[in-house]
Motif scaffolding. Structure first.
Motif, PDB file in Angstrom:
ATOM      1  N   TYR C 176       3.621   7.107  14.547  1.00 53.96           N
ATOM      2  CA  TYR C 176       4.053   8.207  15.355  1.00 53.96           C
ATOM      3  C   TYR C 176       5.421   8.282  15.400  1.00 53.96           C
ATOM      4  O   TYR C 176       6.098   9.237  15.473  1.00 53.96           O
ATOM      5  CB  TYR C 176       3.460   7.406  16.721  1.00 53.96           C
ATOM      6  N   LEU C 177       6.122   6.917  15.199  1.00 52.92           N
ATOM      7  CA  LEU C 177       7.751   7.227  15.417  1.00 52.92           C
ATOM      8  C   LEU C 177       8.222   8.011  13.925  1.00 52.92           C
ATOM      9  O   LEU C 177       9.145   8.554  14.222  1.00 52.92           O
ATOM     10  CB  LEU C 177       8.217   5.721  15.037  1.00 52.92           C
ATOM     11  N   LEU C 178       7.524   7.709  12.779  1.00 54.39           N
ATOM     12  CA  LEU C 178       7.931   8.544  11.677  1.00 54.39           C
ATOM     13  C   LEU C 178       7.716  10.166  11.822  1.00 54.39           C
ATOM     14  O   LEU C 178       8.509  10.897  11.517  1.00 54.39           O
ATOM     15  CB  LEU C 178       7.387   7.950  10.529  1.00 54.39           C
ATOM     16  N   GLY C 179       6.477  10.545  12.557  1.00 55.00           N
ATOM     17  CA  GLY C 179       6.155  11.656  12.871  1.00 55.00           C
ATOM     18  C   GLY C 179       7.335  12.376  13.963  1.00 55.00           C
ATOM     19  O   GLY C 179       7.785  13.242  13.567  1.00 55.00           O
ATOM     20  N   GLY C 218      -1.337   8.247  13.694  1.00 60.15           N
ATOM     21  CA  GLY C 218      -0.853   7.292  14.734  1.00 60.15           C
ATOM     22  C   GLY C 218      -1.480   7.003  15.803  1.00 60.15           C
ATOM     23  O   GLY C 218      -2.167   6.102  16.227  1.00 60.15           O
ATOM     24  N   MET C 219      -1.770   8.163  16.710  1.00 58.17           N
ATOM     25  CA  MET C 219      -2.537   8.183  17.577  1.00 58.17           C
ATOM     26  C   MET C 219      -3.903   7.826  17.309  1.00 58.17           C
ATOM     27  O   MET C 219      -4.778   7.494  18.409  1.00 58.17           O
ATOM     28  CB  MET C 219      -2.375   9.660  18.672  1.00 58.17           C
ATOM     29  N   GLY C 220      -4.628   8.357  16.403  1.00 60.53           N
ATOM     30  CA  GLY C 220      -5.724   8.095  15.886  1.00 60.53           C
ATOM     31  C   GLY C 220      -6.319   6.825  15.832  1.00 60.53           C
ATOM     32  O   GLY C 220      -7.309   5.962  16.370  1.00 60.53           O
ATOM     33  N   ILE C 221      -5.285   5.956  15.377  1.00 51.03           N
ATOM     34  CA  ILE C 221      -5.586   4.420  15.364  1.00 51.03           C
ATOM     35  C   ILE C 221      -5.221   3.913  16.764  1.00 51.03           C
ATOM     36  O   ILE C 221      -6.195   3.287  17.151  1.00 51.03           O
ATOM     37  CB  ILE C 221      -4.445   3.859  14.578  1.00 51.03           C
ATOM     38  N   LYS C 222      -4.357   4.386  17.611  1.00 51.15           N
ATOM     39  CA  LYS C 222      -4.238   3.984  19.087  1.00 51.15           C
ATOM     40  C   LYS C 222      -5.340   4.252  19.771  1.00 51.15           C
ATOM     41  O   LYS C 222      -5.869   3.515  20.575  1.00 51.15           O
ATOM     42  CB  LYS C 222      -3.109   4.425  19.548  1.00 51.15           C
ATOM     43  N   MET C 223      -6.213   5.289  19.600  1.00 52.45           N
ATOM     44  CA  MET C 223      -7.271   5.858  20.535  1.00 52.45           C
ATOM     45  C   MET C 223      -8.642   5.328  19.797  1.00 52.45           C
ATOM     46  O   MET C 223      -9.651   5.712  20.120  1.00 52.45           O
ATOM     47  CB  MET C 223      -7.035   7.343  20.861  1.00 52.45           C
ATOM     48  N   ALA C 224      -8.561   4.792  18.655  1.00 53.47           N
ATOM     49  CA  ALA C 224      -9.849   4.308  17.855  1.00 53.47           C
ATOM     50  C   ALA C 224     -10.730   5.558  17.302  1.00 53.47           C
ATOM     51  O   ALA C 224     -11.807   5.503  17.588  1.00 53.47           O
ATOM     52  CB  ALA C 224     -10.490   3.447  18.652  1.00 53.47           C
ATOM     53  N   ILE C 247      -8.228  -2.366  29.726  1.00 47.66           N
ATOM     54  CA  ILE C 247      -7.968  -1.870  28.497  1.00 47.66           C
ATOM     55  C   ILE C 247      -8.949  -0.790  28.074  1.00 47.66           C
ATOM     56  O   ILE C 247      -8.544   0.420  27.521  1.00 47.66           O
ATOM     57  CB  ILE C 247      -7.779  -2.992  27.434  1.00 47.66           C
ATOM     58  N   SER C 248     -10.074  -1.140  28.304  1.00 48.46           N
ATOM     59  CA  SER C 248     -11.322  -0.037  27.663  1.00 48.46           C
ATOM     60  C   SER C 248     -11.316   0.943  28.425  1.00 48.46           C
ATOM     61  O   SER C 248     -11.636   2.054  28.223  1.00 48.46           O
ATOM     62  CB  SER C 248     -12.493  -0.869  27.787  1.00 48.46           C
ATOM     63  N   GLY C 249     -10.920   0.894  30.008  1.00 45.73           N
ATOM     64  CA  GLY C 249     -11.019   2.023  31.008  1.00 45.73           C
ATOM     65  C   GLY C 249      -9.947   3.142  30.207  1.00 45.73           C
ATOM     66  O   GLY C 249     -10.237   4.143  30.223  1.00 45.73           O
ATOM     67  N   VAL C 250      -8.584   2.595  30.075  1.00 48.04           N
ATOM     68  CA  VAL C 250      -7.752   3.845  30.013  1.00 48.04           C
ATOM     69  C   VAL C 250      -6.939   3.805  28.970  1.00 48.04           C
ATOM     70  O   VAL C 250      -6.489   4.781  28.436  1.00 48.04           O
ATOM     71  CB  VAL C 250      -6.652   3.669  31.134  1.00 48.04           C
ATOM     72  N   MET C 251      -6.802   2.607  28.176  1.00 48.20           N
ATOM     73  CA  MET C 251      -5.968   2.706  26.970  1.00 48.20           C
ATOM     74  C   MET C 251      -5.928   3.613  25.868  1.00 48.20           C
ATOM     75  O   MET C 251      -5.241   4.435  25.711  1.00 48.20           O
ATOM     76  CB  MET C 251      -5.712   1.060  26.494  1.00 48.20           C
ATOM     77  N   THR C 252      -7.242   3.509  25.480  1.00 55.29           N
ATOM     78  CA  THR C 252      -7.612   4.512  24.352  1.00 55.29           C
ATOM     79  C   THR C 252      -7.261   5.931  24.861  1.00 55.29           C
ATOM     80  O   THR C 252      -6.969   6.862  24.013  1.00 55.29           O
ATOM     81  CB  THR C 252      -9.006   4.504  23.807  1.00 55.29           C
ATOM     82  N   LYS C 253      -7.843   6.365  26.096  1.00 57.73           N
ATOM     83  CA  LYS C 253      -7.581   7.572  26.407  1.00 57.73           C
ATOM     84  C   LYS C 253      -6.453   7.941  26.739  1.00 57.73           C
ATOM     85  O   LYS C 253      -5.890   9.213  26.643  1.00 57.73           O
ATOM     86  CB  LYS C 253      -8.232   7.533  28.186  1.00 57.73           C
ATOM     87  N   VAL C 254      -5.342   7.263  27.024  1.00 59.09           N
ATOM     88  CA  VAL C 254      -4.036   7.712  27.117  1.00 59.09           C
ATOM     89  C   VAL C 254      -3.353   8.121  25.738  1.00 59.09           C
ATOM     90  O   VAL C 254      -2.697   9.157  25.755  1.00 59.09           O
ATOM     91  CB  VAL C 254      -3.114   6.355  27.736  1.00 59.09           C
ATOM     92  N   SER C 255      -3.994   7.364  24.705  1.00 59.52           N
ATOM     93  CA  SER C 255      -3.578   7.953  23.380  1.00 59.52           C
ATOM     94  C   SER C 255      -4.108   9.182  23.161  1.00 59.52           C
ATOM     95  O   SER C 255      -3.652  10.257  22.423  1.00 59.52           O
ATOM     96  CB  SER C 255      -4.103   7.151  22.264  1.00 59.52           C
ATOM     97  N   ALA C 256      -5.583   9.357  23.630  1.00 60.47           N
ATOM     98  CA  ALA C 256      -6.190  10.690  23.263  1.00 60.47           C
ATOM     99  C   ALA C 256      -5.349  11.868  24.417  1.00 60.47           C
ATOM    100  O   ALA C 256      -5.102  13.169  23.640  1.00 60.47           O
ATOM    101  CB  ALA C 256      -7.583  10.774  24.015  1.00 60.47           C
ATOM    102  N   TYR C 257      -4.761  11.439  25.581  1.00 62.60           N
ATOM    103  CA  TYR C 257      -3.853  12.374  26.058  1.00 62.60           C
ATOM    104  C   TYR C 257      -2.725  12.880  25.244  1.00 62.60           C
ATOM    105  O   TYR C 257      -2.324  13.797  25.512  1.00 62.60           O
ATOM    106  CB  TYR C 257      -3.784  11.945  27.479  1.00 62.60           C
ATOM    107  N   VAL C 258      -2.047  11.720  24.811  1.00 67.59           N
ATOM    108  CA  VAL C 258      -0.859  12.013  23.921  1.00 67.59           C
ATOM    109  C   VAL C 258      -1.243  13.176  22.760  1.00 67.59           C
ATOM    110  O   VAL C 258      -0.452  14.059  22.680  1.00 67.59           O
ATOM    111  CB  VAL C 258      -0.348  10.852  23.531  1.00 67.59           C
TER     112      VAL C 258
END
Lengths: 143, 102, 493, 121
Positions: C176-179, C218-224, C247-258
């Motif tokens: 993500y940072l390199l992007g 990057g975000m694909g890894i974070k959102m599984a 974590i299961s409730g929101v963490m992956t969704k936030v990456s999807a949101y990004v």
């Protein structure tokens, strides 16, 4: 390293070294605005001073901060940073808008004061975190 | 098999990265977008606006001071994480209740 | 102080987390009150912000008073506002739930756990409301570090799972940072609103292609997202229950949101390499839905089954993004909302059962309907919602996704959605059968035995989320027309 | 060709460094080596940003007497950003090392195969 393993040579060297490290840390903190340096580096220096004491003189070092105190201090250091932001909010500025301080001085000076304040917070946080991690790493007897 | 596929993916990705470097600005170009868009303000005004002659400190602590708050928080997080893992573990079953005791 | 509401969303839980070790040292009872109170304040600020945003349009908050391209700004539009409300709500519920798990702990453990929990909340909220791409990275790392530590505190296997997650997650963050670096190199800006203008003439540049690939990986890894989901099952299975639920409730969704934010608001869905990237994401999601569902059927551990089901559900969200028309996007956002509530509820139930009986395997769920009727009622609603039966929330998001796929003539996606609903039914009805029909063995283990139900602090959050699923299902029409409609690109005012 | 080589050479080096990260993490079986590969990857990103900040003819971003004008100083923004990134990388490494100590204490090894074997016993 809770046990003391210092000899007289290490002990004496330590006594001469630590004041200079502390003074240099202070210098880096205060002078960070004008040259490369600042809170993170100053915090690392202070942390190293304490860690040196722990390495050489063990638990009863003269300059000692225990692991639990370090954890609390780390929180407080970062809290100071955030609190300065909240202060500016109370004076009708945005978060971290140093210009909002109701002080009778030039805009740039108010900013410099704010920067110094947050650098002090950063210094405390970095110093305490280094000590806390060192303490956690070297504490074996609980296992 | 999975490893082979992963290596293939990494290889393809490297290839793409090498080909697309041509889209980047030239090295050390004083007229690159990075040098002309946002940063001139920091160089020109930071002395009068923040009182700091060190532009990096001005950006770090004032213009983007909120990032630095996050950065300090990251250090704090790492500190308490290390303490939680190394010191605060229980002596016998070192896990939070509800975790998998062995 | 009304002008400061967007900042309060982040600042209050952050300061509470920083003061947590000190407060815990003074009084552990006070600590719980402070943390829950801080998250409550954050939730109320998010609600207030969202209401004003719906009435008056996007709200820009400038940190330090600096103008946007130079300073950092927060942008709250209906999308980020509703995400913030959702995150703080789930966080609040799980914080209340976590109480009984820490009865016997020292002040140090309690202080650090609650500090990490509040930091995780702060990080996720910060990722959602920020308008600056580098600030997003900083908060991504805060939330990730807190999540690694929370997962690792679940025991020996959890340590290994957390280490793997740390390695993979850091790779994701580096990508993500390199992007961002590529975007910064060609535009010279880090502000999202500024990037929109400056990227328009550059969309065909090869550097944008690289940046898009970097962001997807990057975000694909974070959102599984499917081929990059390897870290997820172990991490969810071995983490301590309160942490898993959040974590299961929101963490992956936030990456999807990004990803949503970058593709549809910053880069523009029709420009340059974005449509191709979305197609790839769509097919990865479709494969992930099927594989996640099939793997979930094969599990005997309830939490592991839920973890694989999460891989499938993330696929729905990514599928909605990939189809990209209005219906599909509404479906995706609605599914973020639904799935956060459903999955949190299910993991809370799993944690409650573990707390009560000390068991996780599905066989041991036999006859639990008699011993914990309310908990299992909530479980039934959540399970039916995961399958997608009409009165529950899960039906409507799938319905919008199918409508979107039909409009775009993407028949394979419709087949995938329907097939996966059947698979969902298979593995959830297996659990429901155990809970309601199987006879338990005479010697049932009781870890925290005694009363019939869970303690109130654990029961209230579970029931609240269970009822919440029904409420979202019944009220989905006003939610879509009053809020989510304005959250889509071009729909805002 | 010569031109292209001199213009983009450093980018290529950085990208090689960057891709060493994922490669090492998959290829190496020792957990510490995986961690080091991760660090190499983070350093690559940091260098990438710092290269973006360079300018021909620019000097340190600290105001000096008698030297005014944008073209005389290099871009301070990437430096400020990368200070943050360095701290983040350090913190991640710290947490990872704490995890490794726990793994070593429990399983007595940091070789992945051996560890997985003991884990499933």
């Amino acid at each position: 390293m809770n046990r003391k393993f210092g000899t007289i040579i290490l002990d004496t060297a330590f006594r001469y070294l630590v004041p200079f490290i502390l003074v240099f840390g202070m210098y880096v903190l205060m002078h960070g605005e004008y040259s490369p340096g600042g809170g993170f580096q100053a915090g690392a220096l202070f942390g190293i001073a304490v860690v040196l004491g722990r390495l050489i003189q063990g638990e009863e070092a003269m300059l000692n901060i225990s692991g639990n105190t370090a954890i609390i201090l780390a929180g407080i250091g970062t809290f100071i940073y955030g609190f300065i932001g909240v202060l500016t909010m109370l004076f009708n500025g945005n978060f971290l808008e140093y210009g909002a301080f109701p002080l009778n001085m030039a805009e740039a000076d108010r900013h410099a004061l704010g920067i110094l304040g947050i650098e002090i917070g950063v210094t405390i946080c970095v110093m305490a975190t280094i000590i806390a991690i060192f303490d956690a790493l070297t504490r074996r007897e609980e296992w | 098999m999975t490893r082979l596929l992963t290596f293939l993916a990494i290889g393809l990705m490297s290839l793409m990265l090498f080909i697309t470097t041509s889209g980047l600005p030239m090295l050390f170009d004083p007229n690159s977008p990075a040098a002309t868009h946002v940063s001139p303000r920091y160089i020109e005004k930071s002395r009068e606006e923040t009182g700091s002659p060190n532009f990096v400190t001005a950006v770090l602590a004032d213009y983007r001071g909120y990032d630095t708050l996050g950065e300090t928080t990251v250090i704090f997080t790492a500190g308490i994480a290390a303490v939680l893992l190394l010191r605060a573990a229980r002596k016998h079953s070192d896990c939070l209740p509800g975790g998998d005791e062995e | 102080m009304r002008e400061q509401l967007p900042a309060l969303i982040i600042i209050v839980p952050l300061l509470a987390a920083l003061a947590a070790p000190l407060i815990a040292y003074l009084s552990t009872r006070l600590l719980r009150i402070v943390i829950i109170g801080a998250i409550l304040v954050s939730h109320l600020s998010a609600l207030g912000t969202l209401l004003r945003v719906l009435a008056e349009g996007p709200w820009h908050y400038r940190f330090g008073g600096w103008l946007p391209p130079w300073g950092i700004e927060y942008v709250i539009d209906p999308l980020s506002g509703s995400m913030a409300v959702l995150i703080s709500f789930i966080s609040l519920v799980v914080a209340i739930y976590s109480g009984p798990f820490f009865k016997a702990d020292t002040w140090l453990r309690k202080g650090i756990f609650y500090a990490l929990y509040a930091l995780l909340t702060t990080g996720l909220l910060g990722m959602v409301v920020t308008g600056d791409v580098f600030n997003l990275y900083v908060f991504l790392e805060i939330s990730s570090l807190a999540a690694y530590a929370l997962i690792a505190s679940g025991g020996h296997k959890a340590t290994v799972a957390a280490f793997r997650y740390l390695l993979i997650g850091t790779v994701g963050a580096s990508f993500y940072l390199l992007g961002i670096g590529y975007l910064y190199a060609i535009t010279g800006s880090l502000n999202m609103a500024d990037l929109v203008h400056r990227l328009q003439p550059l969309m065909d540049s090869p550097a944008v292609l690289t940046a898009v690939v970097m962001l997807v990986v990057g975000m694909g890894i974070k959102m599984a997202l499917f081929p990059m989901h390897g870290w997820l099952p172990d991490a969810y299975t071995y983490a301590p229950p309160p942490a898993t639920a959040f974590i299961s409730g929101v963490m992956t969704k936030v990456s999807a949101y990004v990803l949503f934010r970058f593709f549809f608001f910053v880069l523009g869905a029709m420009n340059g390499p974005v449509p191709a990237a979305l197609t790839v994401v769509g097919w990865a999601a479709a494969v992930g839905i099927i594989i996640g569902s099939v793997m979930a059927i094969a599990q005997t551990d309830f939490r592991r089954m839920l973890a694989y089901s999460s891989v499938a559900q993330i696929g729905y969200i990514a599928l909605g993004l990939a189809i990209g028309n209005t219906f599909a996007l509404i479906g995706a956002v609605l599914h973020i909302l639904n799935h956060a509530v459903m999955k949190s509820c299910l993991f809370l139930v799993a944690g409650g059962v573990k707390w009560k009986t000390g068991e996780h395997t599905i066989e041991k769920y036999a006859e639990l309907s008699r011993r914990m009727p309310l908990t299992m009622g909530a479980f039934l609603i959540a399970a039916l919602s995961m399958v997608g039966l009409p009165p529950t929330a899960g039906f409507f998001s799938k319905w919008y996704l199918v409508l979107g796929a039909m409009e775009a003539w993407m028949w394979p996606y419709i087949v995938v959605i329907i097939l996966s609903s059947l698979l969902n039914a298979v593995y959830f009805f297996r659990v429901i059968e155990h809970v309601y029909m199987k006879k338990a063995e005479p010697k049932a283990t009781e870890e925290n035995g005694g009363g019939r139900e869970l303690p109130v602090a654990m029961l209230v959050p579970i029931v609240l989320l269970g009822v919440g699923i029904l409420v979202i299902g019944v009220l989905n029409e006003p939610i879509v027309t009053q809020i989510l409609q304005y959250a889509l690109p071009g729909g805002g005012r | 060709m010569q031109e292209l080589f001199s213009q983009y050479f450093i980018y290529w080096l950085i990208l090689i460094l960057f891709m060493i990260g994922p490669f090492g993490m998959i290829y190496k079986k020792n957990l510490v080596k995986k961690l080091m590969a991760m660090n190499v990857m983070q350093v690559a990103v940091i260098i990438f940003f710092l290269v973006l900040g360079q300018k021909t003819g620019g000097t340190l971003p600290i105001e000096m007497h008698g030297l005014a004008g944008v073209e005389n100083y290099i871009n301070p923004l990437p430096h400020a950003l990368m200070l943050t990134a360095i701290v983040v990388s350090l913190s991640t490494t710290g947490v990872a090392l704490a995890l490794l100590i726990l793994i070593q204490r429990r399983y007595g090894t940091l070789e992945e195969d051996e560890m997985l074997r003991r884990m499933n016993q």
